[in-house]
Design an enzyme around this catalytic site. Structure first.
Site, PDB file in Angstrom:
ATOM      1  N   HIS A 263      -6.346  -7.212  -0.520  1.00 35.86           N
ATOM      2  CA  HIS A 263      -6.359  -5.880  -1.005  1.00 35.86           C
ATOM      3  C   HIS A 263      -5.739  -5.303  -2.335  1.00 35.86           C
ATOM      4  CE1 HIS A 263      -6.738  -5.979   3.579  1.00 35.86           C
ATOM      5  NE2 HIS A 263      -7.873  -5.202   3.309  1.00 35.86           N
TER       6      HIS A 263
ATOM      7  N   ASP B  20      -4.648 -12.357   3.526  1.00 40.80           N
ATOM      8  CA  ASP B  20      -5.957 -12.202   4.075  1.00 40.80           C
ATOM      9  C   ASP B  20      -6.951 -12.608   3.046  1.00 40.80           C
ATOM     10  OD1 ASP B  20      -4.274 -10.512   2.233  1.00 40.80           O
ATOM     11  OD2 ASP B  20      -4.836  -8.693   3.705  1.00 40.80           O
TER      12      ASP B  20
ATOM     13  N   ASP C  97      -2.591 -10.284  -2.463  1.00 45.13           N
ATOM     14  CA  ASP C  97      -2.872  -9.891  -1.292  1.00 45.13           C
ATOM     15  C   ASP C  97      -4.597  -9.738  -1.549  1.00 45.13           C
ATOM     16  OD1 ASP C  97      -1.962  -8.509   1.594  1.00 45.13           O
ATOM     17  OD2 ASP C  97      -4.016  -7.644   0.693  1.00 45.13           O
TER      18      ASP C  97
ATOM     19  N   HIS D 197       0.910  -1.284  -0.042  1.00 43.71           N
ATOM     20  CA  HIS D 197       0.045   0.216  -0.098  1.00 43.71           C
ATOM     21  C   HIS D 197       0.666   1.186  -0.022  1.00 43.71           C
ATOM     22  CE1 HIS D 197      -3.633  -2.211   0.329  1.00 43.71           C
ATOM     23  NE2 HIS D 197      -3.204  -2.617   1.454  1.00 43.71           N
TER      24      HIS D 197
HETATM   25  C1  SP5 Z   1      -1.262  -5.118   3.801  1.00 44.93           C
HETATM   26  C2  SP5 Z   1      -2.369  -5.057   4.139  1.00 44.93           C
HETATM   27  O1  SP5 Z   1      -3.349  -6.354   4.108  1.00 44.93           O
HETATM   28  N1  SP5 Z   1      -2.922  -3.912   4.528  1.00 44.93           N
HETATM   29  C3  SP5 Z   1      -4.588  -3.678   4.945  1.00 44.93           C
HETATM   30  C4  SP5 Z   1      -4.685  -2.382   5.513  1.00 44.93           C
HETATM   31  C5  SP5 Z   1      -6.450  -2.392   5.735  1.00 44.93           C
HETATM   32  N2  SP5 Z   1      -6.811  -1.334   6.686  1.00 44.93           N
HETATM   33  C6  SP5 Z   1      -8.045  -1.175   6.535  1.00 44.93           C
HETATM   34  C7  SP5 Z   1      -8.813  -1.737   7.631  1.00 44.93           C
HETATM   35  C8  SP5 Z   1     -10.434  -1.256   7.749  1.00 44.93           C
HETATM   36  C9  SP5 Z   1     -11.137  -2.243   8.666  1.00 44.93           C
HETATM   37  N3  SP5 Z   1     -12.357  -2.189   8.669  1.00 44.93           N
HETATM   38  C10 SP5 Z   1     -12.952  -2.894   9.597  1.00 44.93           C
HETATM   39  C11 SP5 Z   1     -13.433  -4.483   9.179  1.00 44.93           C
HETATM   40  C12 SP5 Z   1     -13.774  -5.558  10.324  1.00 44.93           C
HETATM   41  N4  SP5 Z   1     -14.372  -6.540   9.944  1.00 44.93           N
HETATM   42 ZN    ZN Z   2      -4.143  -7.079   2.748  1.00 46.25          ZN
END
Ligand code: SP5
Ligand code: ZN
Length: 340
Positions: free
Chosen positions: A197, A284, A195, A161
């Site tokens: 994301h 993830d 990943d 990211h």
């Molecule tokens: C490297 C990586 O996988 N980074 C991911 C960063 C995500 N951060 C945002 C988290 C948003 C959380 N939302 C809550 C959902 C819980 N069910």
């Molecule tokens: Zn991720």
């Protein structure tokens, strides 16, 4: 398999992050993740855990703006010297939109300029950890240059990211990009991001380059972080037009659907004929990940590894996300085992 790992990550241990609505949550991207992976790797016959080499800042400055890296280097000392009441972690409350913002000189002004969200929390050990993490990726790249078929960079913090001049999503230095750039000196490189994301930082870094094909499979950003990048119509620009691909996944994506999407990516990689491959490996995608919404099984993760391995390319595998710590070890072993 050479596995590059540094203990420096341990001092990057922010006390919390903020979820939507301002909910303070224990930091999901925590040191325990590495312990779970190390335990699982130690139980295999093939993982050889090695200290990374120090490569200095030069290869990092090739990927990231110097001002941004200087910010990471100095912000903690400035934070401690500031007027803030709770100094347990540096986290700004105002963020710059990249619409020609001015660049302020104050600490919190710069923090909001260089950080994109409330999960890239900075503490005393963050910069050292991020540097060591990048050194793991560079060491793995070096192993490939020296003839190894595969190497695993057990990076923490993760990197995909982090863009040219920003941190976000637990990431500070884009480890996979730093490795891919090193490898690109030897020939064309494909970078495949699995990943959950979107690898928005990686996308940003290589968006104008034709010598590094970047492909990211991820949850549709219309409903998932990082929201503002990762759509199907983003395909590169200038010389890089046609050398970036986003493949979007729906909530509930299962093994079969994931593997179908993966085949699309693998076909593009074969057509590109790269000299080697970098994989941004986030676990993830796993069915029981607390941040994910897709349903890939441990066996599915193994099958993903098997199909990527079947490309037959020299491959650097870089650790990204994955937050179900109890499952992290077996998922990583399931994935990496296919490259042995
Ligand atoms: C490297 C990586 O996988 N980074 C991911 C960063 C995500 N951060 C945002 C988290 C948003 C959380 N939302 C809550 C959902 C819980 N069910
Ligand atoms: Zn991720």
């Amino acid at each position: 398999m050479n596995v590059y790992y540094s203990e420096a990550h341990r001092k990057h241990d922010p006390p919390f992050e903020l979820f939507d609505g301002g909910l303070r949550t224990p930091y999901m991207e925590n040191p325990d993740r590495m312990d779970k992976i190390l335990d699982a790797l130690h139980a295999t016959e093939w993982a050889e855990i090695l200290e990374p080499t120090g490569f200095g800042l030069e290869p990092i400055y090739t990927i990231h703006d110097k001002d941004y890296i200087d910010f990471l280097a100095s912000c903690w000392a400035e934070w401690l010297a500031s007027e803030a009441i709770d100094k347990s972690t540096l986290l700004p409350a105002t963020f710059a939109l990249r619409r020609h913002p001015q660049k302020p000189t104050s600490l919190l002004g710069r923090a909001g300029y260089y950080i994109m969200d409330l999960s890239a929390c900075i503490v005393e050990g963050t910069f050292q950890a991020a540097r060591a993490s990048a050194n793991c990726a560079l060491s793995a790249a070096e192993a490939i240059v020296n003839g190894k078929r595969t190497a695993f960079a057990l990076c923490r913090p993760p990197g995909h990211h982090a863009g040219k001049d920003y941190a976000g999503g637990y990431c500070f230095i884009n480890n996979a990009s730093v490795a891919a750039n090193r490898l690109s000196m030897k020939g064309k490189v494909a970078l495949l991001d699995v990943d959950y994301h979107c690898g928005n930082g990686t996308q940003d870094i290589f968006y104008e380059r034709a010598d590094v094909l970047t492909i990211s499979l991820h949850a549709d950003p219309n409903f998932e972080y990082p929201y503002y990048a990762g759509y199907a119509n983003e395909t590169g620009t200038g010389a890089g037009l046609g050398f970036h691909k986003n493949i979007l996944l729906e909530k509930g994506t299962d093994d079969a659907r994931y593997l179908q999407a993966l085949e699309e990516a693998l076909m593009l990689i074969r057509k590109f004929e790269p000299s080697c491959l970098v994989v941004s490996a986030g676990m993830d995608i796993y069915a029981d990940d607390p941040l994910g919404t897709i349903k890939v099984s441990t066996e599915g993760i193994g099958e993903i590894g098997k199909r990527i391995s079947a490309l037959g390319l020299p491959t650097v595998i870089v650790m990204e996300g994955g937050y179900n710590n109890e499952a992290l070890g077996r998922n990583i072993v399931s994935f990496l085992g296919e490259f042995e």
